[in-house]
Structure formats: structure tokens, C-alpha cells
Write a protein that holds these residues in place. Structure first.
Motif, PDB file in Angstrom:
ATOM      1  N   PRO A   1       0.799  -1.373  -0.031  1.00 53.54           N
ATOM      2  CA  PRO A   1       0.019  -0.606  -0.170  1.00 53.54           C
ATOM      3  C   PRO A   1       1.023   1.331  -0.190  1.00 53.54           C
ATOM      4  O   PRO A   1       2.019   0.783   0.516  1.00 53.54           O
ATOM      5  CB  PRO A   1      -0.894  -0.121   1.633  1.00 53.54           C
ATOM      6  CG  PRO A   1      -0.875  -1.441   1.920  1.00 53.54           C
ATOM      7  CD  PRO A   1       0.674  -2.071   1.323  1.00 53.54           C
ATOM      8  N   LEU A   2       0.565   2.145  -0.811  1.00 57.30           N
ATOM      9  CA  LEU A   2       1.125   3.550  -0.647  1.00 57.30           C
ATOM     10  C   LEU A   2       1.764   4.250   0.115  1.00 57.30           C
ATOM     11  O   LEU A   2       2.875   4.405   0.846  1.00 57.30           O
ATOM     12  CB  LEU A   2       0.411   4.262  -1.712  1.00 57.30           C
ATOM     13  CG  LEU A   2       0.971   5.768  -1.742  1.00 57.30           C
ATOM     14  CD1 LEU A   2       2.179   5.946  -2.578  1.00 57.30           C
ATOM     15  CD2 LEU A   2      -0.080   7.035  -2.429  1.00 57.30           C
ATOM     16  N   ILE A   3       0.698   4.100   1.041  1.00 56.95           N
ATOM     17  CA  ILE A   3       1.176   4.857   2.508  1.00 56.95           C
ATOM     18  C   ILE A   3       2.262   4.239   3.671  1.00 56.95           C
ATOM     19  O   ILE A   3       2.787   4.606   4.256  1.00 56.95           O
ATOM     20  CB  ILE A   3      -0.736   4.266   3.486  1.00 56.95           C
ATOM     21  CG1 ILE A   3      -0.063   4.977   4.817  1.00 56.95           C
ATOM     22  CG2 ILE A   3      -0.594   3.054   3.594  1.00 56.95           C
ATOM     23  CD1 ILE A   3       0.118   6.847   4.540  1.00 56.95           C
ATOM     24  N   MET A   4       2.681   2.600   3.504  1.00 55.72           N
ATOM     25  CA  MET A   4       3.420   2.210   4.155  1.00 55.72           C
ATOM     26  C   MET A   4       4.907   2.981   3.795  1.00 55.72           C
ATOM     27  O   MET A   4       5.284   2.389   4.026  1.00 55.72           O
ATOM     28  CB  MET A   4       3.648   0.812   4.163  1.00 55.72           C
ATOM     29  CG  MET A   4       1.954   0.443   4.309  1.00 55.72           C
ATOM     30  SD  MET A   4       1.511  -1.661   4.322  1.00 55.72           S
ATOM     31  CE  MET A   4       3.746  -2.205   5.080  1.00 55.72           C
ATOM     32  N   THR A   5       4.614   3.429   2.746  1.00 52.95           N
ATOM     33  CA  THR A   5       6.330   3.239   1.854  1.00 52.95           C
ATOM     34  C   THR A   5       6.645   4.694   2.589  1.00 52.95           C
ATOM     35  O   THR A   5       7.909   4.781   2.679  1.00 52.95           O
ATOM     36  CB  THR A   5       6.403   3.912   0.571  1.00 52.95           C
ATOM     37  OG1 THR A   5       5.397   5.134   0.116  1.00 52.95           O
ATOM     38  CG2 THR A   5       5.926   2.819  -0.356  1.00 52.95           C
TER      39      THR A   5
END
Lengths: 239, 239
Positions: A5-9
Motif C-alpha cells: 500500500p502506498l501509505i506504507m512507504t
């Protein structure tokens, strides 16, 4: 690997490939100096942890980062970050390098770090540099350029893992902690000593093996001390 | 960068490009189990530090490394290392995965680490895994696969650097150490809590900002405690 998920980066990772096509490069920033005289170059997974510890203690570093995608993310997380290449002298100057107390080089790129260190030594000789090194080799290269405050980028975590391994094998937390601390002290001292012979292959290997025997001896003696302190169950935790 | 003397690459660096043309792949190794039930997969700059701490404490891990050049160097330094890909089940089995106490995944490749973790969970469900993670994202991926002992590969060193920065800015060593320890405790707890919302971008950003305010509060409160303990000179070290 499943799609991340994008957020985790966000916290510690640059998501260049996904972002950069969507983003136009940000307009040239007007760099502001900060009151505390600290500049951080590079705000990826490494620099962020350094920066967060400082900010949490009321110190506001001037942060330079040259990855537009990373900056976009960092801003959503509330960080104030300037866009720019820390290798450019006028940018460092704008950030206050002339009168700063500390320049933290936290870039991922070992080669660029060496170049900046050299430039800074030449142009801002009074500025203290604290540098991230890739490994022991890179640390020696930095030391050769006069940078003495050097942190190997995976050494601390590897020590943490070693300590955790000792715990998993039955060492008491306190004891695992103590052994890791002793090991680290020895390793850091040995590294400084061995810097002088780092160009001589044979001598370096010999000294390295000798240093390793020394540290094993230190651990062994410490075990005996621990035994005298009556912690007998920690002497053969793996049997 | 000046040409790095060969010798300097040894401790923590793989010198693949220089070596691999000269070396033929080593013959298939007969892996031996060790008495202590510890397997280390990957013996580069990270795995070596873990391994050296264990060996210095009398624990002999079975070490698997798949870089022939790296093995060649390691052997000159006196390390016993087996050639092979830790992703192959029969190799792990030969190394004693069935009855081992601990598998240390210290590989540089985040993707391969995930694959091995999955395989090991499925085939040796009792084996404890201690894994090197690239960053927070990768740590979450490992946790999703049931690996709970996870060390982010640069976090420890970044904390060391933050602590050194505090010292350079005038914090007493003891105090810098304490603040870094508090910060680390908070970060590790927050990471575990935030794992559950790591798929929800908005919630994750909000929570991340909230956690950051929390840790700043912890630092601030601790400053006040320090002040009560009459260490007034450490409260505004950067002014």
C-alpha cells in the motif's frame, strides 16, 4: 511481494518509481536557516530517524532532500523539507553552513557523500560533519577526508540483532545488552586503530584476526565475572 | 573515489565485480549442522556483525552465503562459511532447520528474505526467525508473514547518529543516551500498533503525526524531570 500500500512507504522509503511520473519538480526553494545550526542532507529512511529524534527534542534542523516524491510525502507527514542537492555549495551556504554547528550527511549514496564531505572540508573548514557510512571501507574513506564522526549505516542494527539473538538463545536481557555494549566498544576502538593499516592487506587480515581473538577473550572474561556474580544459568545458555 | 585497496572490502563488503571473474564457483558444500542450533543466512556487512558477536560468545552458527567471492574473503579471515542459497529447502534442512533454535535472516535482498520467511514458516513452523528488514514497509511485510522478530537494517545506526548529534549539540552523553532509548521504545511500540492500520493511508498518516506529537511530549516531560533533578544546563543546549 504483494503490492505494498502506498501509505506504507512513507516513513522510511522513497517511492521514486511510482511518484516521479506524476510530479513536476518543485519550484526552486528558498532555503531558510534554522536557529539551531543543524543541517541534515538526505531525508530518507536514515535521515528521518535522526531528524525525528532531534525535532522531538526541540531542535529544528534545516533539511535538504533532492527527491521530489519523497518531499511530497514528507510534507504530508508534517515535515519541513527543502528541495535541493546538498552537493551545491550555494545551497549549503543558504542553509547556513558558514555558521552552522553541525552538518549531518545522511545520504544513501556513498560516493556523493564522499564528494560533499570533501567540498565541505575545503569550503567550510570549521563545520563539524557527522556522516553516514555504507560500511567499514566507506568509513575509512571518510576518515581519510578528515571526517571523524562516522556511523556505519547497518552496524547499530546488526548489533541490535545480535543482542536479540543472544536473548533468544537464553541470555538474560541485561546480560545480552552488556555483551553487545562491550563488543561495540571493542569494535569501534579496533576500527580506529586499524585505519592506519587499512592499505596493507596482509597486516590488516592479521590484525583483524588478532582483534577478533581479543574481543572473544573480553567476552570470555566477562562471562567469568558474571559467574562470580552468581548468574550461573547464563554461562551456557545454548546447551 | 580513490581505488579502494582490496583488503578494505573484507569485513563488511562484497567485492563481486572484482572477484567473480577470477573465481570458479566453489564445489557443492556438505553443510554441517552446529551444536548450538543457530543458522545465519547471508554473511555480508550485516550478518557478519551478528555472527561475530555470537562467535565471540562461544556460539557457532551454521553460516550460509551464496556469494563465492565473499566466501573466499571470509575464509581468509578465519570464518567457516558454507556456499549455498538459503532459499533451497534441502540446504536449510541439511543445516539443521528441523531442530534449530534460531534462523537469522541477514540477507541484503528484501524480496528474497520475504520468500524464504514464507517457505520456512510453511516447512519448519517451529523454527524461530529473526529477520533483517529494509525499512518499516518491509518490516510490516514480514510481520504479515508471521515473523515477529524484525530488525530494521538502518534504524539502530540512525538512532546512534541521532544520539551523537545530540552530544555534539551539548547534551551530556548520559542524557543523549536516555533520550535515544526513550525515543526507540516509543518508536518500536508505535510501529507494532500502527501495523494494524498500515493498509489505510489516511488513518496511517493521522496516527503517525499523533505518535510523533506523543514522543515529543515524552521527551519534553523527560526534560522537565531532568530539570527537577537539577541538570539545568541540559535543557537548552542548542541556544
Amino acid at each position: 511481494m504483494a503490492l505494498t500500500p502506498l501509505i506504507m512507504t512513507i516513513h522510511e522509503r522513497v517511492v521514486r518509481p511510482r511518484f516521479s511520473s506524476r510530479l513536476k519538480p518543485p519550484p526552486a526553494d528558498t532555503i531558510e536557516k534554522n536557529d539551531h545550526g543543524v543541517i541534515i542532507a538526505g531525508f530518507g529512511r536514515f535521515g528521518q530517524v535522526v531528524g525525528r529524534l532531534l525535532i522531538a527534542n526541540g531542535i529544528r534542523p534545516t533539511v535538504l532532500e533532492q527527491d521530489a516524491a519523497q518531499i511530497e510525502i514528507l510534507r504530508r507527514f508534517g515535515f519541513k523539507v527543502f528541495y535541493g542537492n546538498a552537493g551545491r555549495l550555494e545551497l549549503l551556504q543558504a542553509a547556513g553552513a558558514e555558521e552552522a554547528r553541525l552538518l549531518i550527511l545522511a545520504l544513501d549514496d556513498a560516493e556523493v557523500t564522499l564528494q560533499i564531505a570533501e567540498e565541505v572540508r575545503r569550503n567550510f573548514p570549521k563545520l563539524t560533519i557527522l556522516a553516514r557510512a555504507r560500511d567499514r571501507t566507506h568509513a575509512y574513506e571518510l576518515m581519510r577526508r578528515g571526517v571523524t564522526l562516522v556511523i556505519r549505516e547497518t552496524f547499530g542494527s546488526a548489533m541490535d540483532m545480535g543482542q536479540e539473538a543472544l536473548r533468544q538463545l537464553g541470555f538474560r536481557p541485561h546480560r545480552a545488552n552488556r555483551l553487545a555494549r562491550l563488543f561495540r566498544q571493542h569494535d569501534e576502538r579496533a576500527m580506529k586503530e586499524m585505519f592506519n593499516i587499512s592499505g596493507d592487506e596482509k597486516a590488516y587480515i592479521l590484525e583483524s584476526r588478532r582483534q577478533f581473538e581479543l574481543v572473544a577473550q573480553v567476552m570470555q572474561n566477562d562471562k567469568e565475572e558474571a559467574a562470580e556474580e552468581s548468574e550461573p544459568d547464563e554461562n551456557s545458555p545454548t546447551r
